[in-house]
Design a protein around this motif. Structure first.
Motif, PDB file in Angstrom:
ATOM      1  N   PHE A 197       0.865  -1.185   0.000  1.00 47.33           N
ATOM      2  CA  PHE A 197       0.000   0.000   0.000  1.00 47.33           C
ATOM      3  C   PHE A 197       0.902   1.236   0.000  1.00 47.33           C
ATOM      4  CE2 PHE A 197      -1.797  -3.478   2.496  1.00 47.33           C
ATOM      5  CZ  PHE A 197      -2.985  -3.732   1.813  1.00 47.33           C
ATOM      6  N   VAL A 198       0.716   2.127  -0.976  1.00 46.15           N
ATOM      7  CA  VAL A 198       1.707   3.181  -1.218  1.00 46.15           C
ATOM      8  C   VAL A 198       1.043   4.548  -1.317  1.00 46.15           C
ATOM      9  CG1 VAL A 198       3.578   3.931  -2.736  1.00 46.15           C
ATOM     10  CG2 VAL A 198       3.049   1.489  -2.533  1.00 46.15           C
ATOM     11  N   ALA A 199       1.775   5.567  -0.850  1.00 46.21           N
ATOM     12  CA  ALA A 199       1.460   6.973  -1.136  1.00 46.21           C
ATOM     13  C   ALA A 199       2.754   7.613  -1.632  1.00 46.21           C
ATOM     14  CB  ALA A 199       0.948   7.688   0.111  1.00 46.21           C
ATOM     15  N   VAL A 200       2.754   8.095  -2.865  1.00 47.64           N
ATOM     16  CA  VAL A 200       3.970   8.654  -3.454  1.00 47.64           C
ATOM     17  C   VAL A 200       3.897  10.178  -3.507  1.00 47.64           C
ATOM     18  CG1 VAL A 200       4.476   6.611  -4.848  1.00 47.64           C
ATOM     19  CG2 VAL A 200       3.108   8.458  -5.832  1.00 47.64           C
ATOM     20  N   ALA A 201       5.063  10.793  -3.533  1.00 47.66           N
ATOM     21  CA  ALA A 201       5.185  12.241  -3.714  1.00 47.66           C
ATOM     22  C   ALA A 201       5.705  12.517  -5.121  1.00 47.66           C
ATOM     23  CB  ALA A 201       6.134  12.813  -2.666  1.00 47.66           C
ATOM     24  N   GLY A 202       5.787  13.805  -5.453  1.00 51.47           N
ATOM     25  CA  GLY A 202       6.462  14.204  -6.675  1.00 51.47           C
ATOM     26  C   GLY A 202       5.713  13.974  -7.972  1.00 51.47           C
ATOM     27  N   GLU A 203       4.449  13.600  -7.922  1.00 49.81           N
ATOM     28  CA  GLU A 203       3.716  13.379  -9.164  1.00 49.81           C
ATOM     29  C   GLU A 203       3.599  14.664  -9.967  1.00 49.81           C
ATOM     30  OE1 GLU A 203       0.216  12.800 -11.891  1.00 49.81           O
ATOM     31  OE2 GLU A 203       0.592  14.334 -10.359  1.00 49.81           O
ATOM     32  N   GLU A 204       3.253  15.750  -9.286  1.00 48.50           N
ATOM     33  CA  GLU A 204       3.047  17.022  -9.980  1.00 48.50           C
ATOM     34  C   GLU A 204       4.364  17.629 -10.479  1.00 48.50           C
ATOM     35  OE1 GLU A 204       0.203  17.598 -10.758  1.00 48.50           O
ATOM     36  OE2 GLU A 204      -1.241  17.111  -9.183  1.00 48.50           O
ATOM     37  N   GLN A 205       5.478  17.138  -9.984  1.00 51.43           N
ATOM     38  CA  GLN A 205       6.787  17.605 -10.449  1.00 51.43           C
ATOM     39  C   GLN A 205       7.348  16.710 -11.550  1.00 51.43           C
ATOM     40  OE1 GLN A 205       5.815  19.083  -7.668  1.00 51.43           O
ATOM     41  NE2 GLN A 205       6.553  21.040  -8.419  1.00 51.43           N
ATOM     42  N   GLY A 206       6.526  15.808 -12.085  1.00 56.13           N
ATOM     43  CA  GLY A 206       6.975  14.976 -13.194  1.00 56.13           C
ATOM     44  C   GLY A 206       7.132  13.512 -12.851  1.00 56.13           C
ATOM     45  N   LEU A 207       6.227  12.985 -12.008  1.00 58.08           N
ATOM     46  CA  LEU A 207       6.225  11.563 -11.642  1.00 58.08           C
ATOM     47  C   LEU A 207       7.523  11.147 -10.943  1.00 58.08           C
ATOM     48  CD1 LEU A 207       4.823  10.081 -15.008  1.00 58.08           C
ATOM     49  CD2 LEU A 207       3.571  11.244 -13.181  1.00 58.08           C
ATOM     50  N   VAL A 208       8.138  12.075 -10.227  1.00 62.17           N
ATOM     51  CA  VAL A 208       9.469  11.844  -9.674  1.00 62.17           C
ATOM     52  C   VAL A 208       9.450  10.760  -8.595  1.00 62.17           C
ATOM     53  CG1 VAL A 208      11.460  12.928  -8.571  1.00 62.17           C
ATOM     54  CG2 VAL A 208      10.069  14.239 -10.194  1.00 62.17           C
ATOM     55  N   GLY A 209       8.466  10.806  -7.709  1.00 67.04           N
ATOM     56  CA  GLY A 209       8.423   9.836  -6.630  1.00 67.04           C
ATOM     57  C   GLY A 209       8.150   8.426  -7.119  1.00 67.04           C
ATOM     58  N   SER A 210       7.156   8.271  -7.975  1.00 69.04           N
ATOM     59  CA  SER A 210       6.838   6.929  -8.472  1.00 69.04           C
ATOM     60  C   SER A 210       7.966   6.372  -9.321  1.00 69.04           C
ATOM     61  CB  SER A 210       5.530   6.955  -9.272  1.00 69.04           C
ATOM     62  OG  SER A 210       5.631   7.826 -10.391  1.00 69.04           O
ATOM     63  N   ARG A 211       8.653   7.236 -10.068  1.00 70.35           N
ATOM     64  CA  ARG A 211       9.774   6.755 -10.876  1.00 70.35           C
ATOM     65  C   ARG A 211      10.857   6.155  -9.967  1.00 70.35           C
ATOM     66  NH1 ARG A 211      11.158  11.221 -13.104  1.00 70.35           N
ATOM     67  NH2 ARG A 211       9.678  10.995 -14.811  1.00 70.35           N
ATOM     68  N   HIS A 212      11.136   6.846  -8.854  1.00 72.02           N
ATOM     69  CA  HIS A 212      12.158   6.337  -7.944  1.00 72.02           C
ATOM     70  C   HIS A 212      11.726   5.014  -7.329  1.00 72.02           C
ATOM     71  CE1 HIS A 212      14.646   6.108  -4.247  1.00 72.02           C
ATOM     72  NE2 HIS A 212      15.552   6.695  -5.003  1.00 72.02           N
ATOM     73  N   LEU A 213      10.464   4.908  -6.903  1.00 77.43           N
ATOM     74  CA  LEU A 213      10.006   3.673  -6.282  1.00 77.43           C
ATOM     75  C   LEU A 213      10.001   2.530  -7.296  1.00 77.43           C
ATOM     76  CD1 LEU A 213       8.981   2.370  -3.696  1.00 77.43           C
ATOM     77  CD2 LEU A 213       6.651   2.909  -4.440  1.00 77.43           C
ATOM     78  N   ALA A 214       9.610   2.801  -8.541  1.00 82.40           N
ATOM     79  CA  ALA A 214       9.637   1.761  -9.572  1.00 82.40           C
ATOM     80  C   ALA A 214      11.062   1.290  -9.828  1.00 82.40           C
ATOM     81  CB  ALA A 214       9.008   2.290 -10.861  1.00 82.40           C
ATOM     82  N   GLN A 215      12.010   2.219  -9.806  1.00 85.14           N
ATOM     83  CA  GLN A 215      13.410   1.836 -10.005  1.00 85.14           C
ATOM     84  C   GLN A 215      13.925   1.038  -8.820  1.00 85.14           C
ATOM     85  OE1 GLN A 215      15.083   5.717 -10.714  1.00 85.14           O
ATOM     86  NE2 GLN A 215      14.603   5.684 -12.913  1.00 85.14           N
ATOM     87  N   VAL A 216      13.486   1.387  -7.611  1.00 87.07           N
ATOM     88  CA  VAL A 216      13.844   0.598  -6.424  1.00 87.07           C
ATOM     89  C   VAL A 216      13.291  -0.814  -6.564  1.00 87.07           C
ATOM     90  CG1 VAL A 216      13.387   0.314  -3.950  1.00 87.07           C
ATOM     91  CG2 VAL A 216      14.066   2.552  -4.847  1.00 87.07           C
ATOM     92  N   ALA A 217      12.035  -0.925  -6.997  1.00 86.59           N
ATOM     93  CA  ALA A 217      11.413  -2.243  -7.157  1.00 86.59           C
ATOM     94  C   ALA A 217      12.176  -3.103  -8.154  1.00 86.59           C
ATOM     95  CB  ALA A 217       9.959  -2.068  -7.606  1.00 86.59           C
ATOM     96  N   LYS A 218      12.622  -2.481  -9.240  1.00 87.29           N
ATOM     97  CA  LYS A 218      13.374  -3.231 -10.240  1.00 87.29           C
ATOM     98  C   LYS A 218      14.755  -3.609  -9.708  1.00 87.29           C
ATOM     99  CE  LYS A 218      14.806  -3.146 -15.090  1.00 87.29           C
ATOM    100  NZ  LYS A 218      14.774  -2.373 -16.354  1.00 87.29           N
ATOM    101  N   ALA A 219      15.433  -2.665  -9.063  1.00 86.12           N
ATOM    102  CA  ALA A 219      16.780  -2.933  -8.564  1.00 86.12           C
ATOM    103  C   ALA A 219      16.774  -4.003  -7.479  1.00 86.12           C
ATOM    104  CB  ALA A 219      17.407  -1.638  -8.035  1.00 86.12           C
ATOM    105  N   GLU A 220      15.734  -4.016  -6.661  1.00 89.96           N
ATOM    106  CA  GLU A 220      15.660  -4.988  -5.570  1.00 89.96           C
ATOM    107  C   GLU A 220      15.018  -6.298  -6.009  1.00 89.96           C
ATOM    108  OE1 GLU A 220      13.763  -3.126  -2.244  1.00 89.96           O
ATOM    109  OE2 GLU A 220      15.451  -1.760  -1.872  1.00 89.96           O
ATOM    110  N   GLY A 221      14.608  -6.377  -7.273  1.00 89.43           N
ATOM    111  CA  GLY A 221      14.051  -7.619  -7.795  1.00 89.43           C
ATOM    112  C   GLY A 221      12.672  -7.962  -7.278  1.00 89.43           C
ATOM    113  N   TRP A 222      11.844  -6.930  -7.016  1.00 86.37           N
ATOM    114  CA  TRP A 222      10.485  -7.215  -6.576  1.00 86.37           C
ATOM    115  C   TRP A 222       9.767  -8.043  -7.648  1.00 86.37           C
ATOM    116  CZ3 TRP A 222       7.794  -2.284  -4.196  1.00 86.37           C
ATOM    117  CH2 TRP A 222       8.575  -1.801  -3.138  1.00 86.37           C
TER     118      TRP A 222
END
Length: 505
Positions: A197-222
């Motif tokens: 369950f997630v709440a992300v920041a930075g959407e209005e600044q260009g999807l910055v928060g979700s981009r970082h979390l998606a990259q974390v998910a990929k790097a950690e092999g979720w």
């Protein structure tokens, strides 16, 4: 015709019909899955009052602009940092109520300045994504994850304004409330797979928060199988608005995957598979699951007639709340946090109200010519948000209960004929009793229309031409929880036609 000939004819006809019935009984129309009693009970716990309290609290932070994380002159209890702390505390409270069932985490990082005239981050800026993990209980399936998110940052007309009110009641306190309400009701249950369950920041600044979390998910092999992004799900209630439809919510999904190479995109087009990406199959699953838990009802036309007045006995049908599948990645020329996950190769969709009101989105609070502008609480329908939360919770719970998707789904191409043979492998960690269904639809249908069970077998041959329909294969457990379908790829050629999902390698 003699009586004997008539008898022979009727016997032969009965035999034909009997043989035909065997085929017809095997090939059934796709219907909603059987409702799960535990999931249904959880959905009844979704509360419009709790949704309202969450949205009101988020609005109380005045301006949740991402850039406000670096401001030092904000009033106490305002700004995005205060909002992040409160969201974390709410996840912790929910976890305490379920005996510590949630792992509450902060994905905190510093976003570097953007370049160019349209930059929305101009100095190093702290961002915080807050999320809670409900671990799966089956060791063989706990690595599988499904995720729900909304963004808790806001903006007004000036995307750089960190002080003036930017309540963001609909965009996107409503989506954040959906994620948090799902956490509240689903944390009371146990699932084989994991829900995040997630709440992300930075959407209005260009999807910055979700981009970082998606990259974390990929790097950690979720092993991330599905992402539900809820953004602007408040069901605008502007007085005089006649085009809003409170019975529906839109689900957007990409066609050609964002990670497809040019060669892979050509292969998909050659297969006629432009509308069968994993995200499209996820959208179809959401629609099927919703049909299991939302039912049409009836209402008497004269129920509100004052005493002593003639009362109508007419009965009208009240349609069930349901998703409408929109087959494009997002709204026209626009984007959202799900695209960050698509860009990393994950399966993701966007969920949004039927009709946005742009007077109450990205607007500085003001009244002009008698018209109120701004994303304010009075324009949010909390009952509507609660229905969106129920739809999300039903989908998350079903996906976390179902076996994983079948692997290596193939369609035979060795011989030219009018039958179709499909084969597949069991998903990793498939529980005992896992079965499989082959689904198909005409090429001009949006959703699966026909299904045949393969039982526990890992292949099935059908007397149906692959030229005329689209096939898929899905896993199903003994309780009827279904995975999303997987479109087969040719067994002989173009085995790399579908871009691999990084979490499923």
């Amino acid at each position: 015709m003699s009586k004997r000939m008539v008898s022979v004819f009727h016997g032969a006809l009965f035999g034909v019909l009997l043989n035909a019935s065997i085929v017809v009984q095997a090939q059934q129309p796709v219907t909603a899955p059987p409702p799960d009693a535990a999931i249904a009970a959880a959905l009844r716990q979704v509360s419009a009052a709790d949704v309202q309290a969450t949205i009101e609290k988020l609005v109380s932070f005045n301006n949740r602009n991402t850039l406000s994380s670096m401001e030092t002159d904000l009033k106490p209890g305002t700004g995005i940092n205060a909002a992040a702390d409160w969201i974390e505390s709410e996840f912790q409270r929910i976890s305490t109520e379920c005996g510590g069932c949630l792992e509450v985490k902060r994905d905190e990082f510093v976003a570097q300045p953007q370049s160019g005239p349209t930059a929305r981050i101009v100095k190093p800026t702290k961002l915080t994504n807050v999320y809670a993990v409900l671990r799966g209980t089956d060791p063989a399936q706990a690595e599988r994850r499904v995720l729900v998110t909304g963004h808790y940052d806001t903006r007004n007309t000036d995307v750089m304004n960190t002080h003036d009110p930017a309540p963001g009641a609909n965009d996107d306190a409503s989506g954040t409330a959906v994620s948090m309400e799902c956490a509240r009701v689903l944390s009371k249950l146990k699932f084989p797979a994991t829900i995040v369950f997630v709440a992300v920041a930075g959407e209005e600044q260009g999807l910055v928060g979700s981009r970082h979390l998606a990259q974390v998910a990929k790097a950690e092999g979720w092993h991330l199988e599905a992402v539900l992004n809820n953004d602007i799900v408040g069901g605008d209630t502007t007085p005089g608005e006649t085009e809003q439809n409170k019975a529906v919510v839109r689900v957007f999904s990409e066609g050609i995957p964002a990670t497809a190479t040019a060669e892979q995109a050509r292969a998909l087009i050659n297969l006629g598979a432009e509308s069968d990406s994993p995200s499209r199959e996820l959208a179809r699953s959401i629609a099927e699951v919703s049909a299991a838990y939302f039912k049409s009802s009836t209402e008497r036309a004269g129920k509100n007639t004052p005493p002593g007045r003639p009362r109508s006995n007419l009965v009208r049908l009240v349609p069930a709340f349901h998703p409408v599948l929109i087959f494009r990645r997002d709204r026209y020329l626009r984007g959202g946090d799900h695209t960050s996950f698509n860009a990393e190769g994950f399966t993701a969709v966007r969920i949004t109200e039927w009709r946005e009101n742009f007077d109450h989105q990205h607007q500085t609070l003001r009244v002009e010519n008698g018209k109120q502008y701004g994303d304010l609480l009075p324009y949010v329908d909390f009952d509507y948000v609660a229905n969106v939360a129920r739809m999300n919770a039903a989908a998350l719970a079903t996906l976390a209960s179902a076996p994983g998707e079948p692997r290596e789904v193939r369609i035979g191409t060795e011989a030219l004929d009018n039958s179709t043979e499909l084969s597949w492998m069991a998903p990793e960690g498939a529980p005992a009793g896992t079965g499989y269904e082959v689904v198909w639809r005409s090429t001009d249908d949006a959703t699966w229309t026909t299904v045949e069970s393969a039982g526990a077998a890992l292949s099935l041959k059908l007397p149906i031409s692959k030229d005329n329909v689209i096939f898929g294969v899905r896993s199903v457990d003994a309780a009827g929880h279904r995975s999303p379908a997987v479109m087969p790829t040719p067994s002989r050629a173009m085995r790399s036609a579908i871009p691999a999902q990084p979490a499923k390698q």
